[in-house]
Scaffold this active site. Structure first.
Site, PDB file in Angstrom:
ATOM      1  N   VAL A  61       0.815  -1.226   0.000  1.00 28.71           N
ATOM      2  CA  VAL A  61       0.000   0.000   0.000  1.00 28.71           C
ATOM      3  C   VAL A  61       0.844   1.271   0.000  1.00 28.71           C
ATOM      4  CG1 VAL A  61      -1.983  -1.097   1.128  1.00 28.71           C
ATOM      5  CG2 VAL A  61      -0.275   0.086   2.542  1.00 28.71           C
ATOM      6  N   TYR A 153       4.529   5.557  15.961  1.00 29.01           N
ATOM      7  CA  TYR A 153       3.245   4.837  16.033  1.00 29.01           C
ATOM      8  C   TYR A 153       2.179   5.733  16.663  1.00 29.01           C
ATOM      9  CZ  TYR A 153      -0.169   1.168  17.020  1.00 29.01           C
ATOM     10  OH  TYR A 153      -1.322   0.413  17.071  1.00 29.01           O
ATOM     11  N   LYS A 157      -1.202   7.241  14.916  1.00 30.01           N
ATOM     12  CA  LYS A 157      -2.535   6.824  15.365  1.00 30.01           C
ATOM     13  C   LYS A 157      -3.352   8.028  15.857  1.00 30.01           C
ATOM     14  CE  LYS A 157      -2.228   2.494  14.195  1.00 30.01           C
ATOM     15  NZ  LYS A 157      -2.980   1.995  13.019  1.00 30.01           N
ATOM     16  N   THR A 188      -2.387 -10.777  17.221  1.00 32.85           N
ATOM     17  CA  THR A 188      -2.296 -10.756  15.751  1.00 32.85           C
ATOM     18  C   THR A 188      -0.827 -10.940  15.364  1.00 32.85           C
ATOM     19  OG1 THR A 188      -1.842  -8.393  15.583  1.00 32.85           O
ATOM     20  CG2 THR A 188      -4.173  -9.034  15.660  1.00 32.85           C
ATOM     21  N   THR A 191       1.481  -8.467  17.269  1.00 37.70           N
ATOM     22  CA  THR A 191       1.726  -8.583  18.710  1.00 37.70           C
ATOM     23  C   THR A 191       2.180  -9.964  19.167  1.00 37.70           C
ATOM     24  OG1 THR A 191      -0.621  -9.054  18.950  1.00 37.70           O
ATOM     25  CG2 THR A 191       0.079  -6.792  19.418  1.00 37.70           C
TER      26      THR A 191
HETATM   27  N1  LIG Z   1      -2.854  -6.038  17.276  1.00 37.40           N
HETATM   28  C1  LIG Z   1      -3.062  -5.022  18.102  1.00 37.40           C
HETATM   29  O1  LIG Z   1      -2.981  -5.179  19.327  1.00 37.40           O
HETATM   30  C2  LIG Z   1      -3.408  -3.671  17.536  1.00 37.40           C
HETATM   31  C3  LIG Z   1      -3.749  -2.641  18.435  1.00 37.40           C
HETATM   32  C4  LIG Z   1      -4.071  -1.408  17.930  1.00 37.40           C
HETATM   33  C5  LIG Z   1      -4.077  -1.185  16.568  1.00 37.40           C
HETATM   34  N2  LIG Z   1      -3.745  -2.199  15.719  1.00 37.40           N
HETATM   35  C6  LIG Z   1      -3.752  -1.918  14.280  1.00 37.40           C
HETATM   36  O2  LIG Z   1      -4.479  -2.920  13.596  1.00 37.40           O
HETATM   37  C7  LIG Z   1      -4.074  -2.906  12.220  1.00 37.40           C
HETATM   38  C8  LIG Z   1      -3.915  -4.331  11.736  1.00 37.40           C
HETATM   39  O3  LIG Z   1      -2.835  -4.938  12.398  1.00 37.40           O
HETATM   40  P1  LIG Z   1      -2.890  -6.387  13.036  1.00 37.40           P
HETATM   41  O4  LIG Z   1      -2.752  -6.216  14.497  1.00 37.40           O
HETATM   42  O5  LIG Z   1      -4.046  -7.159  12.519  1.00 37.40           O
HETATM   43  O6  LIG Z   1      -1.491  -6.978  12.528  1.00 37.40           O
HETATM   44  P2  LIG Z   1      -1.103  -8.122  11.491  1.00 37.40           P
HETATM   45  O7  LIG Z   1       0.369  -8.053  11.355  1.00 37.40           O
HETATM   46  O8  LIG Z   1      -1.712  -9.426  11.898  1.00 37.40           O
HETATM   47  O9  LIG Z   1      -1.788  -7.649  10.133  1.00 37.40           O
HETATM   48  C9  LIG Z   1      -1.311  -6.544   9.399  1.00 37.40           C
HETATM   49  C10 LIG Z   1      -1.351  -6.914   7.936  1.00 37.40           C
HETATM   50  O10 LIG Z   1      -0.940  -5.739   7.194  1.00 37.40           O
HETATM   51  C11 LIG Z   1      -0.096  -6.184   6.164  1.00 37.40           C
HETATM   52  N3  LIG Z   1       0.787  -5.114   5.695  1.00 37.40           N
HETATM   53  C12 LIG Z   1       1.864  -4.592   6.355  1.00 37.40           C
HETATM   54  N4  LIG Z   1       2.459  -3.683   5.591  1.00 37.40           N
HETATM   55  C13 LIG Z   1       1.774  -3.622   4.424  1.00 37.40           C
HETATM   56  C14 LIG Z   1       1.935  -2.885   3.238  1.00 37.40           C
HETATM   57  N5  LIG Z   1       2.931  -2.002   3.096  1.00 37.40           N
HETATM   58  N6  LIG Z   1       1.061  -3.077   2.225  1.00 37.40           N
HETATM   59  C15 LIG Z   1       0.043  -3.985   2.353  1.00 37.40           C
HETATM   60  N7  LIG Z   1      -0.183  -4.700   3.471  1.00 37.40           N
HETATM   61  C16 LIG Z   1       0.696  -4.531   4.491  1.00 37.40           C
HETATM   62  C17 LIG Z   1       0.701  -7.324   6.778  1.00 37.40           C
HETATM   63  O11 LIG Z   1       1.322  -8.142   5.786  1.00 37.40           O
HETATM   64  C18 LIG Z   1      -0.371  -8.032   7.583  1.00 37.40           C
HETATM   65  O12 LIG Z   1      -1.018  -9.043   6.824  1.00 37.40           O
HETATM   66  C19 LIG Z   1      -2.812  -2.042  12.166  1.00 37.40           C
HETATM   67  O13 LIG Z   1      -3.136  -0.774  11.617  1.00 37.40           O
HETATM   68  C20 LIG Z   1      -2.402  -1.920  13.615  1.00 37.40           C
HETATM   69  O14 LIG Z   1      -1.703  -0.732  13.894  1.00 37.40           O
HETATM   70  C21 LIG Z   1      -3.420  -3.431  16.173  1.00 37.40           C
END
Ligand SMILES: NC(=O)c1ccc[n+]([C@@H]2O[C@H](COP(=O)([O-])OP(=O)(O)OC[C@H]3O[C@@H](n4cnc5c(N)ncnc54)[C@H](O)[C@@H]3O)[C@@H](O)[C@H]2O)c1
Length: 250
Positions: A61, A153, A157, A188, A191
């Site tokens: 992306v 980060y 956010k 995920t 984490t």
């Molecule tokens: N897991 C948590 O505790 C948590 C908490 C707060 C916010 N978030 C947010 O949730 C969102 C999803 O993360 P997640 O926790 O499911 O993690 P995750 O690593 O399981 O999933 C993230 C996905 O994004 C993809 N990705 C990364 N860089 C990319 C790029 N340049 N182009 C296309 N795809 C890309 C990864 O390959 C992965 O499949 C993120 O924005 C993260 O900041 C997660």
């Protein structure tokens, strides 16, 4: 049985893992046609081998042509876009500000913020033609609060909240809404390595949440579905904490 997203089309980024994977499966089960986007080399095809109504797209992306490619593909496949879920994100390496890695700063801003801006911008003309446009972004508990060591980060956010509010103002006249999720600690791809390596990190977040557990991706997917649905049509420009109550101590 008719799903609540029957007839809707959606783009979901970061669809190969965690929150994006769970949301893609939930949206598809609820009848949406989904363009599922993730980095080349991820198990996108494997995890969605049994997901109906999904078009897979290997696309970083953050590349210069990403927004045009993703929006172009969705329009080519579906003829329009109703829902955009900007989910792909990273925590980056982090570190104390004085020694913060400038490349890490640029990387985190490019992925967590600039890609959201660019994909949404490219999707605008198509979202405006939808009868109920929805933009859903991902903030964090770090959208309102901070800790030492996570400047990029936390800055992104917080910024996602501001950007989402602007989108809400601009899409309102087109019948649209824009909102963001505020996940707590969810197991995920981001984490799990930290939880595995530092069990005390998992214990900290489990104890912080009055519900007494870590979150799972489906907890967040349910919130995304709510923001995508008609049931949330009077909510816009707002964040939704899904954190097991972890922030009620703040
Ligand atoms: N897991 C948590 O505790 C948590 C908490 C707060 C916010 N978030 C947010 O949730 C969102 C999803 O993360 P997640 O926790 O499911 O993690 P995750 O690593 O399981 O999933 C993230 C996905 O994004 C993809 N990705 C990364 N860089 C990319 C790029 N340049 N182009 C296309 N795809 C890309 C990864 O390959 C992965 O499949 C993120 O924005 C993260 O900041 C997660």
């Amino acid at each position: 049985m008719t799903g609540i997203l029957e007839g809707k089309t959606a783009i979901i980024t970061g669809a190969a893992s965690g929150i994006g994977e769970a949301t893609t499966k939930l949206f598809a089960a609820e009848g949406a046609r989904v363009l599922a986007v993730d980095l080349p080399g991820t198990p996108l095809a494997e995890v969605h081998a049994d997901t109906p109504n999904v078009v897979l797209m290997d696309q970083d992306v953050t590349t210069a042509d990403a927004a045009a490619n993703i929006v172009g593909k969705a329009v080519e496949e579906f003829g329009g876009i109703d829902i955009l879920f900007n989910n792909a994100g990273t925590v980056g390496k982090g570190g104390e500000l004085e020694t913060f890695d400038d490349d890490d700063w640029d990387f985190v801003l490019g992925l967590n913020l600039t890609s959201v801006y660019k994909i949404t911008k490219a999707a605008y003309p198509h979202l405006k033609k939808s009868n109920a446009p929805r933009v859903i972004n991902v903030g964090s508990v770090r959208t309102d609060f901070a800790d030492a060591g996570a400047a990029a980060y936390t800055a992104t956010k917080h910024a996602v909240a501001g950007l989402t509010k602007v989108i809400a103002c601009e899409l309102g006249p087109f019948g649209g809404t824009a909102n963001y999720l505020q996940p707590g600690a969810i197991i995920t791809g981001i984490t799990k390595p930290a939880f595995d390596m530092m069990p005390e990190f998992a214990v900290y977040w489990t104890d912080l949440a009055p519900t007494g557990r870590l979150g799972v991706p489906e907890d967040i997917a349910n919130g995304v579905l709510f923001f995508a649905s008609e049931e949330s049509s009077f909510m816009s420009g707002t964040g939704l904490y899904i954190d097991g109550g972890a922030t009620c101590h703040n």
